[in-house]
Design a protein around this motif. Structure first.
Motif, short mmCIF file in Angstrom:
data_model
loop_
_atom_site.label_atom_id
_atom_site.label_comp_id
_atom_site.label_asym_id
_atom_site.label_seq_id
_atom_site.Cartn_x
_atom_site.Cartn_y
_atom_site.Cartn_z
N TYR A 161 0.83 -1.21 0.00
CA TYR A 161 0.00 0.00 0.00
C TYR A 161 0.86 1.26 0.00
O TYR A 161 0.45 2.29 -0.53
N LEU A 162 2.04 1.16 0.57
CA LEU A 162 2.93 2.33 0.62
C LEU A 162 3.40 2.74 -0.77
O LEU A 162 3.83 3.88 -0.96
N GLN A 163 3.28 1.86 -1.74
CA GLN A 163 3.66 2.20 -3.11
C GLN A 163 2.78 3.29 -3.70
O GLN A 163 3.12 3.86 -4.75
N ALA A 164 1.66 3.60 -3.06
CA ALA A 164 0.73 4.61 -3.58
C ALA A 164 1.40 5.96 -3.74
O ALA A 164 1.03 6.75 -4.63
N THR A 165 2.39 6.26 -2.88
CA THR A 165 3.12 7.54 -2.99
C THR A 165 4.62 7.33 -3.06
O THR A 165 5.37 8.30 -2.99
N ARG A 166 5.07 6.08 -3.19
CA ARG A 166 6.51 5.80 -3.19
C ARG A 166 6.90 4.94 -4.39
O ARG A 166 7.06 3.72 -4.28
N PRO A 167 7.06 5.54 -5.56
CA PRO A 167 7.50 4.77 -6.73
C PRO A 167 8.90 4.17 -6.54
O PRO A 167 9.24 3.20 -7.21
N THR A 200 15.04 6.48 6.48
CA THR A 200 15.79 7.63 5.96
C THR A 200 14.88 8.58 5.21
O THR A 200 15.11 9.80 5.21
N THR A 201 13.83 8.06 4.56
CA THR A 201 13.00 8.88 3.67
C THR A 201 11.53 8.79 4.08
O THR A 201 10.65 8.64 3.22
N ALA A 202 11.25 8.89 5.38
CA ALA A 202 9.87 8.70 5.86
C ALA A 202 8.91 9.74 5.29
O ALA A 202 7.75 9.44 5.00
N GLY A 203 9.36 10.98 5.12
CA GLY A 203 8.48 12.04 4.63
C GLY A 203 8.48 12.23 3.14
O GLY A 203 7.85 13.16 2.63
N GLN A 204 9.17 11.37 2.42
CA GLN A 204 9.24 11.51 0.97
C GLN A 204 7.90 11.19 0.34
O GLN A 204 7.18 10.31 0.80
N GLY A 205 7.55 11.91 -0.73
CA GLY A 205 6.27 11.68 -1.38
C GLY A 205 6.28 12.18 -2.80
O GLY A 205 7.32 12.20 -3.47
#
Length: 276
Positions: A161-167, A200-205
């Motif tokens: 599900y996290l792939q929704a904003t994390r290509p 490392t990239t928790a807020g990446q979107g």
């Protein structure tokens, strides 16, 4: 003995979701909306100068458009039919956080990522710069030690599900998800590596810019014989609209490609189908 005849479909019945969508569709089409053929949860109201879109997920609805009056009329109509609650500007939807900046909208899943790290007990883990080791070829690992399958699924499931904003984790998660039936120690280590990268990239979107040209750009690639035990190649594509990623996928091809060129052509065919 008394028998009650059920006149309305309520929660818990098989027909409930179907009846709900049927009623919602009927109400919106009555006031001029058209249901999208590509996504039946999307409804569009379009005239010469007005564009409003309604996206529905069960009983959560997002309204967006260029005409405030039409949006208000739609809200008033839905409130009269369903008694809705207006939550104002979009900030949070299905685990996706929406932030407005001077450059546009930013979609991220920071809280969802932090909750995943907390549930897996990896808040204090050593971070990683990449989601997967370069040139890593994961196989069935039959000689490796078995791990708890339920625990492995509890990690891979949220990653899907996290792939929704994390290509950036799509390729890694696609590889890890094919071992949920019989996970081994090397699979769990690779999954932990992805979680360390997420720390490392928790807020990446994703940034949806408000300015710029609306041009559609597509990229595709293939990994010839990428799967070591099935010998099938893996296709991947990324679609950008106005510089913002709107669609991406990494998937194992359905047949074995006999050459690098054949694998590339199959990847191109999948990307073109998504463009169309």
């Amino acid at each position: 003995m008394r028998v009650c005849k059920l006149k309305k479909s309520i929660y818990g019945l098989k027909q409930a979701s179907r009846n709900w969508y049927h009623k919602f569709t009927r109400l919106l089409t009555r006031i001029g909306y058209e249901q999208s053929k590509e996504d039946h949860s999307l409804f569009i109201y379009k005239t010469a100068n007005v564009f409003v879109a309604a996206l529905i997920y069960v009983d959560d609805v997002i309204l967006v458009g260029n005409d405030t009056n039409q949006i208000k009329r739609t809200k008033s109509y839905l409130d009269k039919e369903f008694c809705i609650k207006d939550l104002g500007s979009l900030k949070y939807f299905l685990g996706i956080e929406v932030a407005r900046t001077s450059e546009g909208l930013v979609l991220s899943q920071r809280k969802y990522t932090l909750d995943l790290l907390e549930d897996s007990g990896l808040q204090g883990c050593r971070p990683s710069s990449f989601p997967m080791e370069p040139n890593l070829k994961l196989d069935k690992g039959e000689e490796e030690e078995k791990v708890d399958a339920s625990q492995y699924r509890r990690l891979v499931g949220p990653l899907l599900y996290l792939q929704a904003t994390r290509p950036d984790i799509t390729y890694s998660v696609n590889i890890l998800s094919q071992f949920v039936a019989d996970p081994r120690r090397n699979h769990m280590e690779a999954t932990t590596r992805v979680l360390r990268y997420l720390k490392t990239t928790a807020g990446q979107g994703i940034l949806l810019p408000k300015d710029g040209e609306i041009n559609l750009v597509a990229y595709c690639d293939s990994d010839w014989l990428g799967c070591p035990f099935s010998r099938r190649s893996r296709s991947g594509y990324l679609l950008l609209l106005g510089g913002a990623p709107i669609s991406w996928k990494s998937k194992k091809q359905s047949v074995v490609s006999r050459s690098f060129a054949e694998a590339e052509y199959r990847a191109m065919a999948i990307a073109v189908s998504e463009v169309l």
